[in-house]
Design a protein around this motif. Sequence first.
Motif, mmCIF file in Angstrom:
data_model
loop_
_atom_site.group_PDB
_atom_site.id
_atom_site.type_symbol
_atom_site.label_atom_id
_atom_site.label_comp_id
_atom_site.label_asym_id
_atom_site.label_seq_id
_atom_site.Cartn_x
_atom_site.Cartn_y
_atom_site.Cartn_z
ATOM 1 N N GLU A 34 0.809 -1.221 0.000
ATOM 2 C CA GLU A 34 0.000 0.000 0.000
ATOM 3 C C GLU A 34 0.846 1.277 0.000
ATOM 4 O O GLU A 34 0.314 2.355 -0.281
ATOM 5 C CB GLU A 34 -0.951 0.008 1.213
ATOM 6 N N GLN A 37 2.053 4.510 -4.368
ATOM 7 C CA GLN A 37 0.974 5.425 -4.744
ATOM 8 C C GLN A 37 1.189 5.931 -6.169
ATOM 9 O O GLN A 37 2.306 6.309 -6.536
ATOM 10 C CB GLN A 37 0.955 6.629 -3.783
ATOM 11 N N ALA A 323 0.331 -2.121 -6.477
ATOM 12 C CA ALA A 323 0.251 -2.702 -5.124
ATOM 13 C C ALA A 323 -0.355 -4.102 -5.186
ATOM 14 O O ALA A 323 0.076 -5.013 -4.469
ATOM 15 C CB ALA A 323 -0.573 -1.797 -4.213
ATOM 16 N N ARG A 324 -1.352 -4.274 -6.035
ATOM 17 C CA ARG A 324 -1.997 -5.576 -6.175
ATOM 18 C C ARG A 324 -1.000 -6.589 -6.770
ATOM 19 O O ARG A 324 -0.952 -7.744 -6.343
ATOM 20 C CB ARG A 324 -3.228 -5.428 -7.075
#
Length: 342
Positions: A34, A37, A323-324
């Motif tokens: 996470e 960004q 992030a995934r």
Amino acid sequence: MTYRHAELSSATRAADYPGCMSHAIVIEETGGPEVMQWREVEQPVPGPGELLVETGAAGVNFIDTYLRTGTYRAPLPFTPGKEGAGRVVAVGSDVTEFAPGDRVAWAMGDGGYAEHVVVPVRLAVRVPDGISDEQAAAALLQGMTAHFLAHSIVQLDAGDIVLLHAGAGGVGLLLTQLLTHRGIRVLTTVSTPQKADLSRSAGAEDVIVGYDRFEERVRELTDGQGARVVFDGVGRDTFDRSLDAVRSRGTMVLFGAASGPVPPVDPQTLAAKGSLMLTRPSLNDFIADRAELDYRATDIFTAISSGELDVRIGATYPMPEAARAHGDLEARRTTGKVLLTI
Ligand SMILES: NC(=O)c1ccc[n+]([C@@H]2O[C@H](COP(=O)([O-])OP(=O)(O)OC[C@H]3O[C@@H](n4cnc5c(N)ncnc54)[C@H](OP(=O)(O)O)[C@@H]3O)[C@@H](O)[C@H]2O)c1
């Protein structure tokens, strides 16, 4: 707030080109997936010896997770991404080798999870016609790693037996193919039956599903001798037992740490386990100059073009969802190559 790419040289600050904006994944502090960004950033500008490339596809590699978590250090903030492919849109003042419009790929660069990436000329290779950006970004880093592991660590001959962990991973599938094409017999470990099928389809002779007592299984499969070479990119969880799977005077190649770093090793262990050799190689040292980079990249692209090497793209994510991609890679849900596209 806008960010500059941490890895730009001081001569090439985007501030020289105010108003040109782009997008990139930015990591301000290390941590879980996470912390990545998707941000608007100033478009970077190529300095001497550099290209500005518009990304077609970016490769995700396990090293990106080491940098994101802080296992390997990078100055903050930074944009992760060691590999990609795309089209040159601008070149530094002294660059003669490439021109705008050229299709290039690179490995072991920085800042690849971005719409625009500054790529040092010394890392860039031309992408042949017939190879897509996705294929190039999927093949270069893991392909050249598989290439140096297969060709440049130990002399291996047809009939030799090796053990390779994570046989359905990015490096695993490519290295299995490069070795088996030379008649080398490859045993692999994987975590699931589905991954076992993939590893077998790449050429693995025997696949050990689950890592429990793999070293005993390797002994059984080699008449008690052990493997001539063990290629271990898993690290902490497998290292000690991998040494038990190497035959006397064989070689242990520790090339990664997917399960975590290996603690310090007592050299006496290598004597006790049969006069083993131990090496911890890094791709950087095997693409040390232009000739070596071209040799490995050309071999990989030629093998793809001829159909000899199948590059399996296991998953593609939109770049803002990096992030995934990291979450899936770290949770062992991926096979083959993981890509980000714009
Ligand atoms: N030395 C170099 O220059 C160099 C260059 C490139 C890559 N590498 C290393 O090569 C290794 C493979 O890289 P890759 O990008 O191709 O990744 P990958 O093999 O596609 O993914 C890692 C695989 O490791 C296995 N694994 C075992 N224990 C794990 C754990 N605790 N957490 C996560 N995964 C675990 C998983 O396969 P199973 O589920 O089947 O166990 C997982 O799919 C990494 O260690 C990487 O750092 C080194």
